[in-house]
Every structure is written in structure tokens, then in C-alpha cells.
Motif scaffolding. Structure first.
Motif, PDB file in Angstrom:
ATOM      1  N   UNK A   1      38.434  24.421  14.096  1.00  0.00           N
ATOM      2  CA  UNK A   1      39.056  25.701  14.454  1.00  0.00           C
ATOM      3  C   UNK A   1      38.333  26.435  15.574  1.00  0.00           C
ATOM      4  N   UNK A   2      37.204  25.892  16.041  1.00  0.00           N
ATOM      5  CA  UNK A   2      36.402  26.580  17.063  1.00  0.00           C
ATOM      6  C   UNK A   2      36.868  26.187  18.464  1.00  0.00           C
ATOM      7  N   UNK A   3      37.225  27.181  19.286  1.00  0.00           N
ATOM      8  CA  UNK A   3      37.610  26.928  20.669  1.00  0.00           C
ATOM      9  C   UNK A   3      36.418  27.097  21.600  1.00  0.00           C
ATOM     10  N   UNK A   4      35.630  28.155  21.390  1.00  0.00           N
ATOM     11  CA  UNK A   4      34.435  28.401  22.205  1.00  0.00           C
ATOM     12  C   UNK A   4      33.316  28.905  21.299  1.00  0.00           C
ATOM     13  N   UNK A   5      32.077  28.609  21.714  1.00  0.00           N
ATOM     14  CA  UNK A   5      30.940  29.063  20.918  1.00  0.00           C
ATOM     15  C   UNK A   5      29.724  29.270  21.804  1.00  0.00           C
ATOM     16  N   UNK A   6      28.926  30.245  21.451  1.00  0.00           N
ATOM     17  CA  UNK A   6      27.651  30.489  22.142  1.00  0.00           C
ATOM     18  C   UNK A   6      26.656  31.006  21.111  1.00  0.00           C
ATOM     19  N   UNK A   7      25.415  30.571  21.234  1.00  0.00           N
ATOM     20  CA  UNK A   7      24.374  30.944  20.276  1.00  0.00           C
ATOM     21  C   UNK A   7      23.227  31.619  21.006  1.00  0.00           C
ATOM     22  N   UNK A   8      22.761  32.730  20.457  1.00  0.00           N
ATOM     23  CA  UNK A   8      21.622  33.451  21.030  1.00  0.00           C
ATOM     24  C   UNK A   8      20.665  33.837  19.904  1.00  0.00           C
ATOM     25  N   UNK A   9      19.501  34.312  20.299  1.00  0.00           N
ATOM     26  CA  UNK A   9      18.514  34.760  19.319  1.00  0.00           C
ATOM     27  C   UNK A   9      18.833  36.175  18.852  1.00  0.00           C
ATOM     28  N   UNK A  10      18.701  36.384  17.545  1.00  0.00           N
ATOM     29  CA  UNK A  10      18.815  37.729  16.987  1.00  0.00           C
ATOM     30  C   UNK A  10      17.475  38.092  16.346  1.00  0.00           C
ATOM     31  N   UNK A  11      16.909  39.247  16.690  1.00  0.00           N
ATOM     32  CA  UNK A  11      15.611  39.634  16.105  1.00  0.00           C
ATOM     33  C   UNK A  11      15.672  39.647  14.580  1.00  0.00           C
ATOM     34  N   UNK A  12      14.597  39.174  13.962  1.00  0.00           N
ATOM     35  CA  UNK A  12      14.533  39.091  12.502  1.00  0.00           C
ATOM     36  C   UNK A  12      13.116  39.443  12.055  1.00  0.00           C
ATOM     37  N   UNK A  13      13.001  40.387  11.091  1.00  0.00           N
ATOM     38  CA  UNK A  13      11.678  40.861  10.664  1.00  0.00           C
ATOM     39  C   UNK A  13      10.837  39.752  10.057  1.00  0.00           C
ATOM     40  N   UNK A  14      11.457  38.858   9.307  1.00  0.00           N
ATOM     41  CA  UNK A  14      10.710  37.808   8.625  1.00  0.00           C
ATOM     42  C   UNK A  14      10.412  36.628   9.543  1.00  0.00           C
ATOM     43  N   UNK A  15      11.447  36.129  10.281  1.00  0.00           N
ATOM     44  CA  UNK A  15      11.324  34.893  11.045  1.00  0.00           C
ATOM     45  C   UNK A  15      11.034  35.117  12.532  1.00  0.00           C
ATOM     46  N   UNK A  16      11.060  36.348  12.957  1.00  0.00           N
ATOM     47  CA  UNK A  16      10.888  36.639  14.386  1.00  0.00           C
ATOM     48  C   UNK A  16      12.235  36.612  15.094  1.00  0.00           C
ATOM     49  N   UNK A  17      12.907  35.471  15.019  1.00  0.00           N
ATOM     50  CA  UNK A  17      14.253  35.317  15.570  1.00  0.00           C
ATOM     51  C   UNK A  17      15.033  34.364  14.687  1.00  0.00           C
ATOM     52  N   UNK A  18      16.341  34.563  14.642  1.00  0.00           N
ATOM     53  CA  UNK A  18      17.232  33.610  13.968  1.00  0.00           C
ATOM     54  C   UNK A  18      18.449  33.370  14.847  1.00  0.00           C
ATOM     55  N   UNK A  19      19.117  32.232  14.684  1.00  0.00           N
ATOM     56  CA  UNK A  19      20.300  31.956  15.508  1.00  0.00           C
ATOM     57  C   UNK A  19      21.480  32.858  15.121  1.00  0.00           C
ATOM     58  N   UNK A  20      22.116  33.412  16.153  1.00  0.00           N
ATOM     59  CA  UNK A  20      23.318  34.219  15.970  1.00  0.00           C
ATOM     60  C   UNK A  20      24.439  33.557  16.772  1.00  0.00           C
ATOM     61  N   UNK A  21      25.530  33.192  16.112  1.00  0.00           N
ATOM     62  CA  UNK A  21      26.619  32.474  16.768  1.00  0.00           C
ATOM     63  C   UNK A  21      27.779  33.420  17.070  1.00  0.00           C
ATOM     64  N   UNK A  22      28.238  33.374  18.316  1.00  0.00           N
ATOM     65  CA  UNK A  22      29.456  34.075  18.715  1.00  0.00           C
ATOM     66  C   UNK A  22      30.542  33.022  18.889  1.00  0.00           C
ATOM     67  N   UNK A  23      31.660  33.203  18.211  1.00  0.00           N
ATOM     68  CA  UNK A  23      32.677  32.163  18.123  1.00  0.00           C
ATOM     69  C   UNK A  23      34.054  32.723  18.469  1.00  0.00           C
ATOM     70  N   UNK A  24      34.780  31.973  19.304  1.00  0.00           N
ATOM     71  CA  UNK A  24      36.195  32.253  19.557  1.00  0.00           C
ATOM     72  C   UNK A  24      37.002  31.157  18.882  1.00  0.00           C
ATOM     73  N   UNK A  25      37.912  31.563  18.006  1.00  0.00           N
ATOM     74  CA  UNK A  25      38.719  30.592  17.283  1.00  0.00           C
ATOM     75  C   UNK A  25      39.948  30.180  18.086  1.00  0.00           C
TER      76      UNK A  25
END
Length: 542
Positions: free
Chosen positions: A463-487
Motif C-alpha cells: 500500500x506504500x507509494x512513497x516513503x522517507x525516513x528521518x531521525x526523530x530525537x528520543x530521550x532514551x535512544x538519542x534518535x529513532x527512525x521516523x517514517x513519513x509515508x504516502x499511501x
């Protein structure tokens, strides 16, 4: 000690000539004058006509006081005038600055001022923003207005019409080669995300070589029919305006990317070659099925940018479009490495072939060297397909440098290599594979996460047409993956949990996105996803 082969054997007029891509059009016009050069709607030119029009342009610019080393800016879509600028401007000894057609007036003003443009050639679609930009300049350039019959709207930027301007020029204009092949031929601005864009200077030798490199790595042969899905303002269209002239091909112009129109032109004109970002290929996959039918000849697509997900490559090849993956940057005239194909890979399953094609590959014949090395020591990393390093390039198809920015030039060329800022691994066979931009890599709990690897997994979701992943700040891990998705339009109810669960089936647990946002993805005019915008959005998520 002088070699016996150097004694009295110096370069002279008989055995040495400056290399410049403007020579290609003279040869093609003399050998294939009646062959088609340009198709643009109802407009048709042959190579004799395109050569004459280019000479008229060079002559008219010179007649208006343009001299060697002057900058001539062009804000044009992919139309015949833009092809002519790639020859006519350097024929006058000037430097072509092809401007991004989606820029705002403030940025255009900066580029015109920084590049000291003496003339501007502008299409009416961008007349209003250009008039705004020029109104801010203290030294006003000559403005030449292009009224494209395929558009018929817009704002007139000047009383000086392009077609009338050409009549001022001599069709037999005796243009000269540059005195030195190191002389500048074009100026291209980077699409920087912070601060002012940098002006990248190309020289005649580099443009000449990369134009031929395109032909060689793609085995284009003579008389290809080339569709302009890639903007000519982007790295001078990866040098393809000059490549197509060299091989007496046909330019099929396209004002703007429209996937249905692309497929129509492919069928109508039997297009053999096209270039573009992966997003263009993805757009072709998502047109209604009736528009995809009817392609009964081989079409080759060259794509670059971030590695196309294997899912996209596999699907586009099932349509009958053969994909060649290349890699490059503005600073290296466009593409300079290619995933050179080997016959033994033809027997592999489609998905495996697509995974190989997603590699950035090996150097063009016209590039002197590539290396994946340690970012600080610049020592080559092992060819183990695992150790990440920065891609370094060097050779004749690396820019002269950044205009009026010696510090940035020196930093870019530190250690005798051009520093790309791209992170990759080196496989045992010498093929490089990008893992991320240096600024895009996600470091979560001390582990490096390639956003490209995560995006590749997301694209496998039906169902995914487009996707991009960036870092999102996280207190525990420093950064975690954040996915932006166009269906995809036909996608049903797909939740954040659905996407995360799917990724768990294909990725190590620490690489799975912790956040999924469903939205349209912001893009540049060349189809690149603007990750800096997404990073800002990720920071603001609750």
C-alpha cells in the motif's frame, strides 16, 4: 631526466586541440543535417536548424556586449531554447547559469548577483518571479523573453523577444573554441538546505568528457530518441544536451513532469532513453493501467539520487522499461558512477536483480578514481559490504570549484579527493552501495541505522507509494527512525501499527520505525524528497 619521447615532441596545432562539447553540434550538423534534433509539440527542428539557431544566439549575445567570461542566466523549462542555450551561450565565450525554475525571487536575486549575470533568458511562466528578482538588483542584466507556443500564458519579462533576438545574430557566426579547456562553461547552484547555495563551476573539458561518459556507460549508440524528464537546469541535464548532440539523437522536450504525458510521448515518438529521479519512475507505476499499455519497444531509464528501492526497480522493469542506476552530484557534472551490468546477473530472480541494480556501482570511464574511505583518515575501508565510509571522487569530471568560495573549495578537495558527504559500503567486487547521506544517518543507542535500508523495507509494503525516513530525537535512544509515508490511492485502511508490524518482518528490531506519519512528501523540483523539512516536522511531533 628527459625521456627520448619528449625531445622535440611538443603539442602543436596539428596534434592538440581544446576539448569542448560545443564541437559536437558542429560535427553532427555537418554529418546529419537533416536528422531530427528537437521535437516540442508541433515544433520540429533538424540538426542544421538547431546549429544555426545556436550560432544566431551566440552571435546576438556577442552583439549585445556579452564577452568571454560573462554569465548568461537561463530560467527555462525543457524547451528548445534551453537546448540552444547549452551551445549558443558558450559559443559567445560566456558561461551558462541554468536556474532552477522553482526558486523564489529572493534566491534568484542572490544567484544573479553572485554570478554577476549580464543577461537573463526567461520563459514567460517565470516572468513574474524574474521581474521581481531583477527589480532587487542594482546592476540590471539584459532580459530576453521566451514565449513558448506550448505554454501561451505567463508574464512578459521583457520587450525583447527571444525569436526576434535570434534574428539579430549571424547564422554563420564564426564561434571560437575556448582558449583553454579549463575555461568555465557553466555555473550551477547547489540546492543547499542551510545558508546560501554554492555556485559550482564546470569547465569545457569536464563537460566534454562526461557527455561522452554518458554515451559509453549507457551504450546509447547513434540516433537515440531522448525524452527530457530530467530538468536541464539540474547539472546541465547531467550533460545530456551535449551527449545527444554528440550521437545525433533527438531531444523530445517536456515542459513539466506528467506521468501520463511521459507514457504518451514514449509511444508516440518511440522514445528510447530517459533520465530522472526514482520518484519519476514511481509516478509511472501509479498511472491507470490503460496508459501503460502499448509500449512495444525497448525503453531505457537512467535514474540517480537516493537508491531506488528494489521494489520500484523491479516493478518498472516489469513494465518493459530497463533501468540503469547511476550516482553523482552537482559538483561532478551529474552522474559519474554506474551499476555496470554483468550478463550472469540476468539469470537471477527479479527481486535479486533489482537489489543489485540499487547499487551505485563503479566509476565512469571518464572519472579517474573512486574510494570508500574513513571520514577522518581517508584510508580505504575493507571491501566487505559492511564497513561504512564516505565516498571520495577525483578526476577531470570534478568541478573547478565553488565560485568566490575558496574555503569551501579547499574543504571539498581535502586530501586530494572530492568529499561527497555520502556514506557507503564497498562490496568485494568493487561496487559501492550508498547507505546514507552523512547528515541523514540515524544513530540510535549507538547503532548506525541507514535510512535507505528502512525506506527499502517500507516500499515493499503493497500500500506504500512513497516513503522517507528521518531521525526523530528520543530521550532514551538519542534518535529513532521516523517514517513519513504516502499511501497509494487505492490503499484501504492502513494504520501506523500495520506499517510497524510489516517492518518488523523485514528489519532488525532496532531499525524499525518508532513513528509513522501519513502525508504527502515535500520535494525539490528534481523530485528529491526534502528530508530537512521532514526532520523539522519530526522534531515537532508530540
Amino acid at each position: 631526466m628527459t625521456s627520448i619521447f619528449d625531445q622535440g615532441l611538443a603539442p602543436v596545432d596539428a596534434n592538440y586541440a581544446v576539448q569542448s562539447p560545443i564541437d559536437f553540434i558542429e560535427r553532427t550538423a555537418s554529418v546529419y543535417p537533416d536528422y531530427p534534433s528537437i521535437i516540442h509539440g508541433a515544433v520540429r527542428y533538424n540538426w542544421a536548424q538547431t546549429y544555426e539557431r545556436s550560432r544566431r544566439l551566440g552571435s546576438a549575445l556577442k552583439g549585445r556586449g556579452i564577452v568571454k567570461g560573462d554569465t548568461v542566466a537561463a530560467m527555462l523549462p525543457n524547451i528548445p531554447a534551453m537546448v540552444e542555450c547549452h551551445f549558443g551561450v558558450p559559443m559567445a565565450g560566456a558561461v551558462l547559469n541554468a536556474l532552477n525554475i522553482r526558486l523564489d525571487a529572493e534566491t534568484i536575486t542572490y544567484m544573479l548577483e553572485h554570478g554577476e549575470a549580464k543577461a537573463v533568458i526567461v520563459d514567460r511562466e517565470f516572468g513574474e518571479v524574474m521581474r521581481d528578482a531583477i527589480s532587487r538588483l542594482e546592476n540590471k542584466p539584459l532580459i530576453i523573453d521566451v514565449d513558448d507556443p506550448e505554454y501561451g500564458e505567463g508574464v512578459q519579462a521583457s520587450d525583447l523577444d527571444y525569436e526576434a533576438f535570434l534574428t539579430e545574430g549571424d547564422p554563420q557566426f564564426p564561434w571560437q573554441f575556448p582558449d583553454n579547456e579549463w575555461d568555465a562553461i557553466s555555473l550551477n547552484y547547489t540546492s543547499g538546505t542551510t545558508g546560501n547555495p554554492k555556485g559550482v563551476v564546470y569547465h569545457h573539458r569536464g563537460a566534454y568528457l562526461n557527455a561522452l561518459g554518458n554515451q559509453t556507460v549507457w551504450s546509447m549508440g547513434m540516433h537515440p530518441v531522448y525524452l527530457w524528464t530530467l530538468p536541464m537546469f539540474h547539472c546541465n541535464g547531467w550533460c545530456f544536451p551535449w551527449t545527444i548532440a554528440a550521437v545525433a539523437g533527438t531531444h523530445v522536450c517536456l515542459r513539466r513532469v506528467d506521468p501520463v504525458k511521459i507514457l504518451q510521448l514514449i509511444k508516440e515518438h518511440r522514445v528510447s532513453h530517459m533520465c530522472g529521479a526514482p520518484i519519476v519512475l514511481n509516478a509511472l507505476l501509479n498511472v491507470p493501467p490503460e496508459h501503460k499499455a502499448g509500449i512495444d519497444h525497448e525503453v531505457r531509464a537512467m535514474t540517480a539520487g537516493a537508491a531506488p528501492p528494489a521494489q520500484v526497480i523491479g516493478a518498472i522493469e516489469e513494465m518493459g522499461i530497463k533501468v540503469t542506476h547511476v550516482y553523482g552530484l552537482t559538483e561532478v557534472y551529474g552522474p559519474v558512477t554506474v551499476c555496470a551490468w554483468k550478463a550472469e546477473w540476468d539469470e537471477l530472480p527479479l527481486h535479486d536483480r533489482a537489489k543489485i541494480k540499487a547499487r551505485q556501482g563503479v566509476r565512469y570511464h571518464t572519472l579517474a578514481g573512486t574510494m570508500v574511505g574513513d571520514i577522518e583518515t581517508m584510508e580505504a575501508v575493507p571491501k566487505d559490504g559492511k564497513t561504512i565510509g564516505e565516498i571520495f571522487l577525483r578526476g577531470n569530471t570534478v568541478m573547478k570549484g565553488y565560485l568566490k568560495n575558496p574555503k569551501a573549495t579547499e574543504e571539498a578537495f581535502r586530501g586530494g579527493w572530492f568529499h561527497t558527504g555520502d556514506l557507503a559500503v564497498w562490496h568485494e567486487d568493487g561496487y559501492l552501495e550508498i547507505k546514507d547521506r552523512l547528515k541523514d544517518i540515524i544513530i540510535s543507542g549507538g547503532e548506525n541505522i541507514s535510512t535507505i535500508e528502512v525506506e527499502d523495507a517500507l516500499y515493499r509494503h503493497p500500500s506504500v507509494m512513497e516513503a522517507a525516513v528521518v531521525a526523530r530525537p528520543d530521550e532514551k535512544w538519542g534518535e529513532t527512525p521516523c517514517a513519513f509515508v504516502t499511501l497509494k490511492p487505492e490503499a484501504g485502511d492502513v494504520s501506523e501499527a500495520d506499517i510497524i508490524d510489516f517492518c518488523r518482518e523485514h528489519l532488525a528490531r532496532f531499525k524499525v520505525p518508532k513513528t509513522v506519519v501519513f502525508s504527502e512528501l515535500p520535494k525539490t523540483s528534481t523530485g528529491k524528497i526534502q528530508k530537512f523539512v521532514l526532520r523539522d516536522q519530526a522534531k515537532d511531533l508530540e
